[in-house]
Design an enzyme around this catalytic site. Structure first.
Site, PDB file in Angstrom:
ATOM      1  N   ASN A 173       5.494   4.680   4.672  1.00 10.86           N
ATOM      2  CA  ASN A 173       4.536   3.711   4.135  1.00 10.86           C
ATOM      3  C   ASN A 173       4.267   2.636   5.180  1.00 10.86           C
ATOM      4  OD1 ASN A 173       2.952   2.701   1.840  1.00 10.86           O
ATOM      5  ND2 ASN A 173       4.329   0.951   1.941  1.00 10.86           N
ATOM      6  N   GLU A 174       3.009   2.478   5.548  1.00 16.72           N
ATOM      7  CA  GLU A 174       2.605   1.424   6.479  1.00 16.72           C
ATOM      8  C   GLU A 174       3.462   1.444   7.739  1.00 16.72           C
ATOM      9  OE1 GLU A 174       2.805  -2.159   4.240  1.00 16.72           O
ATOM     10  OE2 GLU A 174       1.298  -1.520   2.793  1.00 16.72           O
ATOM     11  N   TRP A 345       1.080 -14.412  -0.054  1.00 12.91           N
ATOM     12  CA  TRP A 345       1.276 -14.357   1.389  1.00 12.91           C
ATOM     13  C   TRP A 345      -0.046 -14.292   2.146  1.00 12.91           C
ATOM     14  CZ3 TRP A 345       0.323  -9.387   3.768  1.00 12.91           C
ATOM     15  CH2 TRP A 345      -0.049  -8.405   2.847  1.00 12.91           C
TER      16      TRP A 345
END
Length: 690
Positions: A173-174, A345
């Site tokens: 993932n990512e 964020w």
């Protein structure tokens, strides 16, 4: 596997599962897929049941993809628990939802850190970082990824390879999102072995790394170290090689998983990966990655007040740009994360959505060629970093339900558009490769204001709505009737000058910016004068650079102003279109045009302001013959997708707060009625032309 948890009377397993086995699974997904990241706390909890029931409503597409990460599959080393994942997968299948199943490698079991501290990342300074939620480990650690899904112990692949809910493997993932550079003792030992074949091809490390200048003459490849903090300037080519090394490490890790047991256990279920936006700390080489990926999912977030209109976002984040990265070949469907609400964020740079923006921006992506839409977060979680993320099925369902209705209406007509491609338009030939960011990281920019992504946005913004949305492409892509922009500050180009000149003799108008081709693929200066590889093509010679002080401008005789940069240009065949009017460059060409073959090559010796860029774009569009897909009011983004047989579909996205006129005829697919020539404020029209 356990029997699926009953949801309500009348629920049946997915009857289309067997049909999906006849082809690549995503090819059988009907129409537009709509879903999100689903991270359940438990397969039996109240929130999960609410999710399942909500997904069965007509507002949510039954064939949507849901990402189900495998966290907690190995609570104790060597002991596996698939109970909760079995239940979630079965319930999603019973609801008709297809799953992009994650490989459970984004975060290791907590106990692994005690036994294998080497999976923690090490900084260039030698400090070892601690654990976080995910994405904090050093990828490529075979000892970590194999126990659950690797070649030696293929539990995950074998267990779910024939599950009716499975549509895609979500590999890790990512990758590279937070840890994209690899230091530490093992990496220091591997770096020379990677550099050796590259540098041998370039006649040894002395020539390849320019050691005569950098006082780094090596007697063997083992002496080459990874770049570390130093009291003076580092060798830029060595830093570039290290970035290649890090990117290749990510690719190797992905390939080990995607092309390993998962591909063998279920060859019709393709792997995918999430791409992070092209910005530090992620320094992927997207063009190398494109050779490995069959489908991908790309982050695409609204850009805040500075980039309120989605058209001013980087076109690279859209599906059609992925087609260009693939060399112009059609790609498999990918999923783009639909813009979400500001997270805790991201609040400093992202705004909340306006009414209709989610549907509008989603269909912008569809107009660019994608077939899967994913929301950033789906499902309520008490513990999470993104405390205010948007969910498709939130407690205030009206806006989201409206979004789902729009997507459902569009999905019912999706089969008409499926298989079409966006053609024509303006091509930005920027190699969005990792080396384009190296200059920024090394501090070796000729001007500190060269901010790569900011310049790309500035070039992209004025050519989104006026004509056809841009496509970012690679040097090997042949252009016909397209405008080429090169806004790469200090970007190495691997194409030798003669090849460039031969390729462009009969091209349509092209435009290169200052310092765009002054250095080669190894970050070394091209000798013989500036502007490097394009000197003969552009018909200019640069005598001297004149960087501008920060926040200062220089006047031009066209009424524009230049910023960031200026040059003392001499004409060697080109004609001056715009000149400087301030000393010490008074009367010196600032924008030039050189007739080459049947086309022309333009050169920018400064970076024009917004007015100048728009005026320049108008000239290039008029000269190139590029035409807008249709006549439309300002603020309307247009994109046309066409089939080989001539059928075409016009996407008209109105970013205005008032209705806008669009000159087009045909059936509006979302409403199913004849198009009346106007698009309501903040709305989208998809018109089957003819």
């Amino acid at each position: 596997m356990p029997v699926p948890t009953p949801l309500s009377e009348g629920t049946t397993p997915d009857t289309a599962a067997q049909e999906l086995r006849t082809n690549r699974l995503w090819e059988a997904l009907p129409g537009l897929s709509y879903g999100g990241d689903y991270i359940p706390n438990s397969g039996r909890n109240r929130s999960a049941r609410k999710i399942y029931r909500s997904c069965r409503k007509p507002e949510c597409r039954p064939s949507a993809l849901a990402s189900s990460p495998g966290l907690g599959l190995e609570p104790v080393e060597g002991s596996y628990d698939f109970t909760w994942l079995d239940e979630v997968m079965d319930n999603l299948a019973a609801t008709g939802i297809k799953v992009a199943l994650a490989t459970a490698t984004a975060a290791p079991p907590a106990g692994w850190l005690r036994k294998h501290p080497e999976i923690l990342p090490v900084t260039a300074e030698g400090s070892t970082l601690g654990p976080a939620r995910a994405h904090y480990l050093v990828v490529g650690m075979v000892l970590f990824c194999r126990p659950v899904c690797g070649e030696d112990d293929p539990r995950l692949g074998e267990r779910y390879k024939d599950h009716p809910a499975l549509a895609l493997w979500h590999v890790d993932n990512e990758l590279g999102c937070h840890v994209s550079e690899f230091y530490g003792p093992r990496r220091h030992r591997r770096f020379p072995s990677m550099a050796e074949p590259t540098l041998r091809h370039d006649r040894g490390p002395q020539r390849g790394l320019g050691t005569a200048f950098w006082s780094q003459r090596y007697s063997c490849f083992e002496e080459i170290l990874t770049p570390r903090p130093a009291p003076t300037t580092l060798n830029p080519t060595q830093q570039l090689d290290f970035q290649r090394f890090s990117s290749w490490g990510l690719i190797d890790f992905y390939s080990m998983l995607a092309r390993g047991h998962f591909a063998r256990s279920h060859p019709r279920c393709p792997p995918r990966q999430i791409w992070w936006p092209q910005a530090p700390p992620c320094l992927w080489d997207y063009f190398d990655w494109a050779k490995k990926l069959e489908c991908h999912r790309q982050w695409s977030l609204p850009g805040g007040r500075r980039y309120r209109c989605v058209t001013s976002e980087l076109a690279f984040r859209r599906r059609s740009d992925s087609e260009a990265i693939a060399g112009g070949k059609p790609w498999s469907p990918d999923g783009a994360l639909s813009p979400c609400r500001p997270c805790n964020w991201l609040a400093s740079q992202h705004d909340s959505r306006t009414p209709g923006e989610m549907a509008r921006n989603s269909l912008v992506h569809v107009g660019r060629g994608i077939w899967m839409l994913s929301c950033f977060s789906s499902g309520d979680r008490a513990s999470r970093v993104r405390r205010n993320s948007t969910r498709p099925w939130c407690r205030t369902p009206e806006p989201t339900r409206e979004y789902g209705v729009k997507l459902l209406s569009w999905a019912q007509a999706q089969s008409l558009v499926r298989g079409s491609r966006r053609r024509g338009g303006i091509t930005h030939r920027n190699r969005l490769r990792l080396r384009t960011l190296v200059g920024k990281r090394t501090g070796l920019h000729p001007a500190p204001m060269w901010k790569y992504l900011e310049l790309l946005r500035a070039f992209h913004a004025p050519c989104s709505c006026p004509a056809s949305p841009p496509i970012w492409s690679i040097p090997a892509l042949t252009l016909t009737a397209m405008t080429w922009w090169s806004s790469r500050p200090c970007t190495p180009s691997p194409m030798p000058r003669p090849a460039i000149l031969r390729q462009r003799q009969n091209a349509e108008p092209q435009c290169s910016s200052a310092t765009s081709v002054d250095i080669d693929e190894n970050d070394a200066v091209r000798l013989g004068g500036y502007p490097g590889a394009f000197r003969d093509l552009l018909g200019v010679n640069v005598e001297e650079f004149h960087p501008l002080p920060e926040n200062s401008t220089v006047s031009l005789d066209a009424g524009w102003s230049g910023r960031i940069w200026s040059e003392h240009v001499h004409l060697t065949g080109a004609e001056a279109k715009v000149s400087f009017t301030e000393a010490p460059l008074t009367g010196v060409p600032a924008v030039t045009r050189h007739a080459v073959g049947t086309g022309a090559a333009w050169y920018l010796a400064t970076f024009p302001d917004a007015t100048g860029l728009e005026s320049l774009l108008d000239s290039l569009i008029a000269e190139s013959g590029v035409r807008a897909p249709a006549m439309a009011a300002a603020g309307v983004e247009l994109s046309r997708r066409s089939h080989a047989d001539g059928r075409s579909y016009l996407f008209a996205i109105n970013h205005n707060v008032t209705e806008a006129a669009v000159s087009a005829q045909g059936t509006e697919l979302i409403s199913g009625t004849p198009f009346n020539g106007t698009v309501p404020a903040g709305a989208v029209a998809v018109i089957a032309e003819g």
